[in-house]
Design an enzyme around this catalytic site. Structure first.
Site, PDB file in Angstrom:
ATOM      1  N   GLY A 153      -5.349   3.325  -4.553  1.00  0.00           N
ATOM      2  CA  GLY A 153      -4.910   3.669  -3.308  1.00  0.00           C
ATOM      3  C   GLY A 153      -4.861   5.358  -2.703  1.00  0.00           C
ATOM      4  N   ASP A 203     -13.473   4.644 -12.888  1.00  0.00           N
ATOM      5  CA  ASP A 203     -12.127   3.817 -12.676  1.00  0.00           C
ATOM      6  C   ASP A 203     -12.749   2.700 -13.519  1.00  0.00           C
ATOM      7  OD1 ASP A 203     -10.381   1.770 -12.058  1.00  0.00           O
ATOM      8  OD2 ASP A 203      -9.678   3.053 -10.406  1.00  0.00           O
ATOM      9  N   ASN A 212      -4.378  -5.352  -4.088  1.00  0.00           N
ATOM     10  CA  ASN A 212      -5.003  -3.921  -3.650  1.00  0.00           C
ATOM     11  C   ASN A 212      -5.177  -3.535  -2.464  1.00  0.00           C
ATOM     12  OD1 ASN A 212      -6.870  -3.791  -6.626  1.00  0.00           O
ATOM     13  ND2 ASN A 212      -4.672  -3.319  -6.555  1.00  0.00           N
ATOM     14  N   LEU A 213      -5.746  -4.712  -1.633  1.00  0.00           N
ATOM     15  CA  LEU A 213      -6.389  -4.516  -0.382  1.00  0.00           C
ATOM     16  C   LEU A 213      -5.464  -3.872   0.733  1.00  0.00           C
ATOM     17  CD1 LEU A 213      -8.208  -8.019  -0.282  1.00  0.00           C
ATOM     18  CD2 LEU A 213      -9.055  -5.858  -1.266  1.00  0.00           C
ATOM     19  N   ARG A 226      -3.737  -1.308   0.812  1.00  0.00           N
ATOM     20  CA  ARG A 226      -3.950   0.042   0.530  1.00  0.00           C
ATOM     21  C   ARG A 226      -5.209   0.698  -0.061  1.00  0.00           C
ATOM     22  NH1 ARG A 226      -1.347  -2.079  -3.656  1.00  0.00           N
ATOM     23  NH2 ARG A 226      -1.959  -1.092  -5.657  1.00  0.00           N
ATOM     24  N   LYS A 254     -14.149  -1.470  -9.283  1.00  0.00           N
ATOM     25  CA  LYS A 254     -13.674  -0.586  -8.489  1.00  0.00           C
ATOM     26  C   LYS A 254     -14.838   0.408  -8.162  1.00  0.00           C
ATOM     27  CE  LYS A 254      -8.889  -1.263  -8.003  1.00  0.00           C
ATOM     28  NZ  LYS A 254      -7.381  -0.857  -8.087  1.00  0.00           N
ATOM     29  N   ASP A 257      -2.951   7.587 -11.152  1.00  0.00           N
ATOM     30  CA  ASP A 257      -1.744   6.748 -11.509  1.00  0.00           C
ATOM     31  C   ASP A 257      -1.519   6.417 -12.786  1.00  0.00           C
ATOM     32  OD1 ASP A 257       0.764   5.686 -10.343  1.00  0.00           O
ATOM     33  OD2 ASP A 257      -0.142   3.740 -10.024  1.00  0.00           O
ATOM     34  N   CYS A 312       3.594   0.506  -8.756  1.00  0.00           N
ATOM     35  CA  CYS A 312       3.640  -0.118  -7.507  1.00  0.00           C
ATOM     36  C   CYS A 312       3.850  -1.681  -7.488  1.00  0.00           C
ATOM     37  CB  CYS A 312       2.079  -0.046  -7.132  1.00  0.00           C
ATOM     38  SG  CYS A 312       1.746   1.795  -6.738  1.00  0.00           S
TER      39      CYS A 312
END
Length: 335
Positions: free
Chosen positions: A33, A54, A62-63, A65, A78, A122, A177
């Protein structure tokens, strides 16, 4: 006309500044994000080289954000997908995709050669590992966090205090999240601010980015900020370590994860102890390994392991209060 004409027109950029951006190398740890807007704005601003790191794969949740990804990308790495999209957005960009986790074993090598490091991962463990490595290397780290409708972004290390100086301790609890939710525009806003700080660090604008923290509470439509140039580094703290293949004989590893969470322990000889029962169980285990007739030794080197680093940090804090001193943390990377 140059694609960067409107940017070059800014007095703080100009042709010389645009050349600085083209010569810069930025390491971005995290392509979620926060990472998506950071990567997009750095690439389209003309940053010459980006390394994106990553280990995760794209999930449907996920899509909303993470706009670098489309529904057809679900299941793909990713880092690789982000790199492919960035090359299309900025053909002159040199982008390196590393679909691997950042940890204590590779942080120093990962930041080597980077002009600026971006913490968009994160993860408590990644943030502190990156901060520790950047502080030693003298590299500025732009770190951010977002959850729900709030978050912050700050410039740490380099000439400024580290993340530990501003956040010397972790919270007692940490939402995610998945558990607390997050608004896509909030993450986008904070990620965009993070990218802006990276660009201003490369351009060396005033006031300096390093030593500045901005906070956002978009639920209340409020922003704030402060400088922390004089913040003192904590005298004590818990470092994150990589577990060696050949464990030293004086090292005890405690896996705080349950067998349901992790059927296989972090190392073959790790002690399985629940966080709530830690101190009593630790003393009992130490009695078993101590020589007959001797008191349990609290000077043994103990590494506490969990998934994010939070439980290990809290456990280490409790053990230190009861006499244990040689404590380190290990965040177990998801397979």
């Amino acid at each position: 006309m140059s694609a960067f004409a409107r940017q070059i027109a800014l007095p703080e950029v100009g042709a010389a500044g645009q050349a600085q951006l083209a010569a810069a190398h930025v390491l971005v740890v995290g392509a979620g994000g926060l990472g998506c807007p950071v990567l997009t704005y750095l690439a389209t601003a003309g940053v010459g080289r980006i390394t994106v790191m990553d280990p995760d794969r794209i999930e449907r949740t996920n899509l909303h954000r993470q706009p670098l990804y489309a529904p057809d990308d679900v299941g793909a790495p990713k880092a690789d997908t982000a790199a492919r999209v960035l090359r299309r957005l900025a053909p002159a960009l040199e982008v390196v995709a590393r679909a691997e986790p950042l940890g204590a074993s590779n942080a120093v090598a990962a930041i080597a050669g980077a002009d600026v490091v971006v913490d968009a991962a994160d993860s408590f463990a990644v943030s502190y590992i990156l901060s520790d490595a950047c502080r030693v290397a003298g590299t500025v780290m732009i770190s951010a966090s977002a959850l729900g409708t709030t978050g912050y972004v700050g410039g740490f290390c380099g000439p400024a205090p580290s993340l530990r100086a501003v956040f010397p301790d972790l919270p007692d609890r940490a939402a995610t999240c998945a558990s607390a939710g997050v608004m896509g525009p909030v993450v986008g806003l904070i990620g965009a601010a993070q990218a802006q700080m990276v660009l201003q660090q490369i351009l060396m604008t005033a006031p300096p980015v390093a030593g500045q923290l901005l906070s956002f509470d978009m639920g209340r439509l409020q922003t704030a900020g402060f400088r922390f140039d004089t913040a003192e580094e904590p005298a004590t703290g818990f470092g994150f370590v990589a577990l060696p293949a050949d464990m030293p004989s004086d090292r005890i590893v405690v896996d705080l994860r349950s067998t349901a969470e992790a059927p296989v322990p972090v190392t073959p000889g790790a002690w399985r102890i629940a966080p709530d029962a830690l101190r009593g169980a630790m003393l009992e285990q130490l009695r078993r390994v101590s020589s007959a007739g001797r008191s349990p030794r609290t000077d043994r080197h103990i590494t506490l392991a969990c998934a994010s680093g939070l439980r290990a940090w809290q456990a280490a804090r409790r053990l230190r209060a009861t006499g244990f001193e040689r404590l380190s943390l290990h965040a177990v990377q998801a397979p």
